[in-house]
Design a protein around this motif. Structure first.
Motif, PDB file in Angstrom:
ATOM      1  N   VAL A  16      32.082  -8.716  36.319  1.00  0.00           N
ATOM      2  CA  VAL A  16      32.898  -8.969  35.333  1.00  0.00           C
ATOM      3  C   VAL A  16      32.335 -10.427  34.477  1.00  0.00           C
ATOM      4  O   VAL A  16      32.084 -11.354  35.307  1.00  0.00           O
ATOM      5  CB  VAL A  16      34.252  -9.282  35.945  1.00  0.00           C
ATOM      6  CG1 VAL A  16      35.351  -9.673  34.739  1.00  0.00           C
ATOM      7  CG2 VAL A  16      34.806  -8.020  36.544  1.00  0.00           C
ATOM      8  N   LEU A  17      32.173 -10.176  33.338  1.00  0.00           N
ATOM      9  CA  LEU A  17      31.809 -11.456  32.474  1.00  0.00           C
ATOM     10  C   LEU A  17      32.848 -12.001  31.828  1.00  0.00           C
ATOM     11  O   LEU A  17      33.964 -11.677  31.740  1.00  0.00           O
ATOM     12  CB  LEU A  17      30.823 -11.012  31.498  1.00  0.00           C
ATOM     13  CG  LEU A  17      29.440 -10.239  32.174  1.00  0.00           C
ATOM     14  CD1 LEU A  17      28.737  -9.967  30.750  1.00  0.00           C
ATOM     15  CD2 LEU A  17      28.690 -11.336  32.586  1.00  0.00           C
ATOM     16  N   LYS A  18      32.614 -13.366  31.514  1.00  0.00           N
ATOM     17  CA  LYS A  18      33.722 -14.093  30.878  1.00  0.00           C
ATOM     18  C   LYS A  18      33.804 -13.708  29.437  1.00  0.00           C
ATOM     19  O   LYS A  18      32.843 -13.311  28.819  1.00  0.00           O
ATOM     20  CB  LYS A  18      33.257 -15.429  30.747  1.00  0.00           C
ATOM     21  CG  LYS A  18      34.280 -16.498  30.123  1.00  0.00           C
ATOM     22  CD  LYS A  18      33.835 -18.185  29.958  1.00  0.00           C
ATOM     23  CE  LYS A  18      34.869 -18.924  29.726  1.00  0.00           C
ATOM     24  NZ  LYS A  18      34.697 -20.365  29.832  1.00  0.00           N
ATOM     25  N   GLU A  19      34.996 -13.314  28.794  1.00  0.00           N
ATOM     26  CA  GLU A  19      35.057 -12.844  27.473  1.00  0.00           C
ATOM     27  C   GLU A  19      34.556 -14.014  26.458  1.00  0.00           C
ATOM     28  O   GLU A  19      34.888 -14.962  26.616  1.00  0.00           O
ATOM     29  CB  GLU A  19      36.438 -12.474  27.253  1.00  0.00           C
ATOM     30  CG  GLU A  19      37.092 -11.296  28.069  1.00  0.00           C
ATOM     31  CD  GLU A  19      36.650 -10.054  27.824  1.00  0.00           C
ATOM     32  OE1 GLU A  19      36.529  -9.996  26.892  1.00  0.00           O
ATOM     33  OE2 GLU A  19      36.553  -9.237  28.881  1.00  0.00           O
ATOM     34  N   THR A  20      33.901 -13.334  25.318  1.00  0.00           N
ATOM     35  CA  THR A  20      33.166 -14.222  24.478  1.00  0.00           C
ATOM     36  C   THR A  20      33.985 -13.957  22.957  1.00  0.00           C
ATOM     37  O   THR A  20      33.643 -14.880  22.331  1.00  0.00           O
ATOM     38  CB  THR A  20      31.791 -14.031  24.278  1.00  0.00           C
ATOM     39  OG1 THR A  20      31.571 -12.965  23.981  1.00  0.00           O
ATOM     40  CG2 THR A  20      31.056 -14.260  25.676  1.00  0.00           C
ATOM     41  N   ALA A  21      34.668 -13.065  22.738  1.00  0.00           N
ATOM     42  CA  ALA A  21      35.488 -12.846  21.548  1.00  0.00           C
ATOM     43  C   ALA A  21      36.304 -13.940  21.158  1.00  0.00           C
ATOM     44  O   ALA A  21      37.039 -14.612  22.011  1.00  0.00           O
ATOM     45  CB  ALA A  21      36.116 -11.725  21.386  1.00  0.00           C
ATOM     46  N   PRO A  22      36.250 -14.282  19.971  1.00  0.00           N
ATOM     47  CA  PRO A  22      37.229 -15.496  19.610  1.00  0.00           C
ATOM     48  C   PRO A  22      38.712 -15.152  19.690  1.00  0.00           C
ATOM     49  O   PRO A  22      39.178 -13.929  19.442  1.00  0.00           O
ATOM     50  CB  PRO A  22      37.110 -15.810  18.036  1.00  0.00           C
ATOM     51  CG  PRO A  22      35.598 -15.104  17.858  1.00  0.00           C
ATOM     52  CD  PRO A  22      35.499 -13.930  18.688  1.00  0.00           C
ATOM     53  N   ASP A  45      45.898 -13.918  12.117  1.00  0.00           N
ATOM     54  CA  ASP A  45      45.969 -15.105  12.743  1.00  0.00           C
ATOM     55  C   ASP A  45      46.419 -16.256  11.646  1.00  0.00           C
ATOM     56  O   ASP A  45      45.954 -17.522  12.115  1.00  0.00           O
ATOM     57  CB  ASP A  45      44.500 -15.426  13.318  1.00  0.00           C
ATOM     58  CG  ASP A  45      43.997 -14.313  14.087  1.00  0.00           C
ATOM     59  OD1 ASP A  45      44.684 -13.830  15.191  1.00  0.00           O
ATOM     60  OD2 ASP A  45      42.758 -13.938  14.099  1.00  0.00           O
ATOM     61  N   GLN A  46      47.413 -16.038  11.147  1.00  0.00           N
ATOM     62  CA  GLN A  46      47.760 -17.145  10.066  1.00  0.00           C
ATOM     63  C   GLN A  46      49.308 -16.655  10.000  1.00  0.00           C
ATOM     64  O   GLN A  46      49.682 -15.676   9.810  1.00  0.00           O
ATOM     65  CB  GLN A  46      47.249 -17.312   8.682  1.00  0.00           C
ATOM     66  CG  GLN A  46      45.768 -17.664   8.767  1.00  0.00           C
ATOM     67  CD  GLN A  46      45.244 -17.864   7.230  1.00  0.00           C
ATOM     68  OE1 GLN A  46      45.742 -18.090   6.375  1.00  0.00           O
ATOM     69  NE2 GLN A  46      43.987 -17.604   7.295  1.00  0.00           N
ATOM     70  N   VAL A  47      50.132 -17.696   9.626  1.00  0.00           N
ATOM     71  CA  VAL A  47      51.562 -17.747   9.359  1.00  0.00           C
ATOM     72  C   VAL A  47      51.320 -17.827   7.893  1.00  0.00           C
ATOM     73  O   VAL A  47      51.326 -19.028   7.419  1.00  0.00           O
ATOM     74  CB  VAL A  47      52.486 -18.548  10.195  1.00  0.00           C
ATOM     75  CG1 VAL A  47      53.874 -18.158   9.482  1.00  0.00           C
ATOM     76  CG2 VAL A  47      52.275 -18.315  11.636  1.00  0.00           C
ATOM     77  N   THR A  48      51.871 -16.914   6.964  1.00  0.00           N
ATOM     78  CA  THR A  48      51.854 -17.087   5.433  1.00  0.00           C
ATOM     79  C   THR A  48      53.572 -17.205   5.259  1.00  0.00           C
ATOM     80  O   THR A  48      54.488 -16.456   6.088  1.00  0.00           O
ATOM     81  CB  THR A  48      51.059 -15.959   4.843  1.00  0.00           C
ATOM     82  OG1 THR A  48      51.624 -14.525   5.247  1.00  0.00           O
ATOM     83  CG2 THR A  48      49.778 -15.919   5.274  1.00  0.00           C
ATOM     84  N   GLU A  49      53.749 -17.400   3.854  1.00  0.00           N
ATOM     85  CA  GLU A  49      54.892 -17.274   3.420  1.00  0.00           C
ATOM     86  C   GLU A  49      55.012 -16.673   1.970  1.00  0.00           C
ATOM     87  O   GLU A  49      54.133 -17.154   1.300  1.00  0.00           O
ATOM     88  CB  GLU A  49      55.725 -18.678   3.350  1.00  0.00           C
ATOM     89  CG  GLU A  49      57.195 -18.655   2.922  1.00  0.00           C
ATOM     90  CD  GLU A  49      58.142 -20.036   3.273  1.00  0.00           C
ATOM     91  OE1 GLU A  49      58.655 -20.597   2.526  1.00  0.00           O
ATOM     92  OE2 GLU A  49      57.555 -20.569   4.253  1.00  0.00           O
TER      93      GLU A  49
END
Length: 379
Positions: A10-16, A306-310
């Motif tokens: 098991v590797l450490k996850e690298t995806a942002p 990954d943003q909060v828009t209005e």
């Protein structure tokens, strides 16, 4: 004769933004109990509140990434690692993880070229015996819950009706669009918080499920939807006539809502557009929309990953990896799904899992240097 135990890595996850891990001390101990050797990269569990010492105490080796992968027979991940990170794994090693096979086809091809056997956990068939192996369901449960919690936090008002000496606060109105696993959990969570909840889906069978949770079903009656379940338990693409009728229904309902949670996905396709800018404009300022499908293009016009828009005074939230905002619980469930999957096929004499055709053929993307998934061939 010395028997070399199966090696699980098991590797450490690298995806942002990925905070989950595919192994917990609990499942490490269980794999070791089956006779496997388990190795985990140092730091792999830190973001999920699992220190290296906890893995070591469970009996796992804690090493560098190169040492973990060397000689591995099975690599487990939340998101499939890049092929370069798997150098040193045994020829034909299994990689059990989520692959996003339609969106990341190049990665699938790279696995085939490397001679690795890619097992896509997203393709787990939705059959009774595979329920405990289904990572999409376990993670969607958490996503549905967190969507409501995040929306409630952004809303700025109370959810339940409150009767005080200074007057009564009316319950928030929550509308859930798409009643799969995430949608059902969103309904249940909003109800627990005291909201007045309604929900809709293209599958007529979900009416009873919505009502059973104390919510109001909102359905198109003039045009037939899907009777029962769609393919694999998912909704299918609907007719233009149905879409028009649904848009009219939503427009008349959404203007009265304080919170909207959208969850609709179609495997292998962009997420269907459920909420238009014009519909958002009819909502009251201060309302909130949480788009759980934002990573697949979004159900809501104007949602941004990954943003909060209005828009028009309405907050639109869309996180591409909502389960990762609950890393400890999400990791625990994901790790159990993987253990349930591999242990169900464990052959004691072989000392390793041996997949059957029904599940093996469904989830296997690559084998013997070729892409073998029927769902991907020609794609």
């Amino acid at each position: 004769m010395t028997v070399i135990p199966l090696r699980i890595a098991v590797l450490k996850e690298t995806a942002p933004g990925e905070t989950r891990v595919a192994l917990t001390p609990e499942t490490a101990k269980k794999f070791i109990g089956l006779g496997a050797a388990v190795a985990v990269e140092s730091g792999a569990g830190v973001s999920a509140s699992i220190p290296d010492a906890a893995y070591a105490e469970a009996g796992a080796e804690v090493r560098s990434s190169a040492e973990v992968v060397k000689g591995a027979d099975i690599v487990m991940g939340v998101q499939a690692p890049d092929v370069a990170a798997l150098s040193g794994a045994n020829p034909g090693a299994w990689v059990a993880a989520t692959f996003d096979p339609f969106g990341q086809r190049d990665r699938v091809d790279a696995y085939a070229s490397a001679g690795l056997e890619a097992l896509s956990m997203e393709f787990m068939p939705r059959i009774t015996r595979a329920q405990s192996m289904d990572v999409l369901s376990s993670q969607s449960n958490l996503a549905g819950y967190k969507a409501v919690i995040a929306a409630a936090d952004a809303y700025g008002r109370a959810f339940p009706m409150m009767m005080t000496a200074a007057g009564t606060i009316q319950a928030a109105r929550v509308f859930v669009m798409g009643v799969g696993v995430a949608g059902l959990q969103a309904i249940a969570t909003a109800r627990r918080l005291g909201a007045q909840v309604s929900a809709t889906d293209v599958r007529s069978a979900t009416k009873e499920q919505i009502s059973s949770l104390g919510a109001k079903p909102i359905f198109v009656e003039s045009v037939a939807g899907i009777e029962g379940e769609g393919a694999g338990g998912y909704a299918s693409e609907m007719s233009d006539e149905y879409k028009a009728a649904q848009a009219e229904l939503v427009s008349s309902h959404i203007a009265k809502q304080d919170i909207v949670i959208t969850t609709a996905l179609i495997p292998g396709r962009a997420a269907p557009r459920l909420v238009s800018d014009a519909q958002i404009a009819t909502m009251k300022p201060g309302s909130v929309i949480y788009d759980l499908a934002v990573a697949q293009g979004g159900n809501v016009e104007g949602s941004v990953a990954d943003q909060v828009t209005e828009k028009h005074g309405v907050k639109i939230i869309g996180y591409s990896n909502t389960p990762a905002t609950l890393p400890a619980d999400a990791s625990a469930l994901f790790a159990r799904n993987l253990f349930n999957f591999l242990s169900a096929f464990w052959d004691k004499e072989a000392g390793r899992p041996v997949l059957d055709e029904e599940i093996g053929d469904a989830i296997r993307l690559t084998r013997g240097g070729q892409v073998v998934s029927e769902r991907l061939k020609g794609g």
